[in-house]
Design a protein around this motif. Structure first.
Motif, short mmCIF file in Angstrom:
data_model
loop_
_atom_site.label_atom_id
_atom_site.label_comp_id
_atom_site.label_asym_id
_atom_site.label_seq_id
_atom_site.Cartn_x
_atom_site.Cartn_y
_atom_site.Cartn_z
N SER A 1 0.83 -1.21 0.00
CA SER A 1 0.00 0.00 0.00
C SER A 1 0.86 1.25 0.00
N ASP A 2 0.37 2.29 -0.66
CA ASP A 2 1.07 3.57 -0.59
C ASP A 2 0.99 4.09 0.84
N GLY A 3 2.09 4.56 1.35
CA GLY A 3 2.14 5.06 2.72
C GLY A 3 2.62 4.04 3.73
N LEU A 4 2.67 2.76 3.33
CA LEU A 4 3.19 1.73 4.23
C LEU A 4 4.70 1.86 4.36
N LEU A 5 5.19 1.79 5.58
CA LEU A 5 6.63 1.79 5.84
C LEU A 5 6.97 0.56 6.67
N ILE A 6 8.06 -0.09 6.32
CA ILE A 6 8.51 -1.28 7.05
C ILE A 6 9.96 -1.07 7.48
N ASP A 7 10.18 -1.06 8.76
CA ASP A 7 11.54 -0.85 9.28
C ASP A 7 12.47 -1.96 8.82
N TYR A 8 13.71 -1.58 8.51
CA TYR A 8 14.78 -2.50 8.13
C TYR A 8 14.66 -3.07 6.73
N LYS B 1 18.34 -13.95 10.22
CA LYS B 1 17.36 -13.66 11.27
C LYS B 1 16.47 -12.48 10.87
N ARG B 2 17.08 -11.42 10.35
CA ARG B 2 16.31 -10.25 9.94
C ARG B 2 15.40 -10.58 8.77
N ARG B 3 15.89 -11.36 7.81
CA ARG B 3 15.04 -11.75 6.68
C ARG B 3 13.83 -12.52 7.15
N GLU B 4 14.02 -13.43 8.10
CA GLU B 4 12.91 -14.22 8.61
C GLU B 4 11.87 -13.32 9.28
N GLU B 5 12.33 -12.34 10.04
CA GLU B 5 11.41 -11.41 10.70
C GLU B 5 10.63 -10.60 9.68
N LEU B 6 11.35 -10.09 8.67
CA LEU B 6 10.71 -9.28 7.65
C LEU B 6 9.76 -10.10 6.79
N TYR B 7 10.09 -11.35 6.57
CA TYR B 7 9.21 -12.24 5.81
C TYR B 7 7.81 -12.25 6.43
#
Length: 207
Positions: A47-54, A64-70
């Motif tokens: 969506s426009d306006g969505l922000l995801i940290d990292y 580990k970070r990829r798994e969390e972001l997944y």
């Protein structure tokens, strides 16, 4: 306090494009280079306006970070699809065409027809929507970065499953890539039914 890292420029890039193409999907692949296993592709609509940290190019993130972001991408995306092309299709079509097929399947499986598909790399598959390729797009577009993470994590999990089924090849250590260990295991145990016979499966020691 935990430091939050936001690569806002990735989201700004997509937001600018949405002025002309309201629904954008990012598309990326994982597994073109390995000697074994399916090739994976993912398509993601944010969506426009969505922000995801990292959020960033999957290659720049820890496992580990990829798994969390997944998990976060799947939860927050408007739509996503993870698709594959099999080893048999890779050997029949060649790896490039099999990758294009996996990408096409990922976009077709979204459930939302994009106005524009952003493809990581230097060419695009044949799609029913407009598309454009972006070289190193997973470091430029948030949508492509999201797709790169879903494809990478999904394929890594698949290779772990193959490692259980074919323990002699140590897939959990190299994910099927042409490492010294992998070549040694092929030489010792031969070629399995998950190896890509259209690839060079013996180590080239010529200097």
């Amino acid at each position: 306090m935990q430091k939050i890292i936001l690569h806002k420029e990735l989201f700004d890039y997509d937001s600018e494009l949405r002025k002309d193409f309201p629904v954008i999907c990012g598309v990326d692949e994982a597994g073109r280079g390995p000697l074994a296993g399916d090739v994976y592709a993912s398509a993601v609509v944010l969506s426009d306006g969505l922000l995801i940290d990292y959020l960033n190019d999957s290659k720049k993130l820890s496992e580990k970070r990829r798994e969390e972001l997944y998990d976060e991408i799947i939860e927050k995306a408007d739509a996503y699809c993870i698709a594959t092309a099999t080893v048999a299709e890779i050997d029949s079509l060649n790896i490039l065409q099999a990758t294009m097929l996996a990408m096409k399947r990922a976009v077709a499986g979204l459930g939302i027809k994009p106005d524009l598909a952003l493809i990581d790399g230097n060419r695009t598959p044949e799609l029913e929507c407009k598309s454009r390729f972006i070289i190193k797009g997973d470091a430029i577009s948030a949508s492509i970065a999201s797709a790169s993470i879903l494809a990478k994590v999904s394929r890594d999990r698949y290779m772990k499953q193959l490692a259980v089924k074919y323990p002699e090849y140590c897939f959990e250590k190299h994910n099927g890539y042409p490492t010294k260990l992998h070549y040694e295991m092929i030489e010792k145990y031969g070629i399995s039914d998950v190896h890509r016979r259209s690839f060079r499966l013996e180590k080239n020691d010529k200097k």
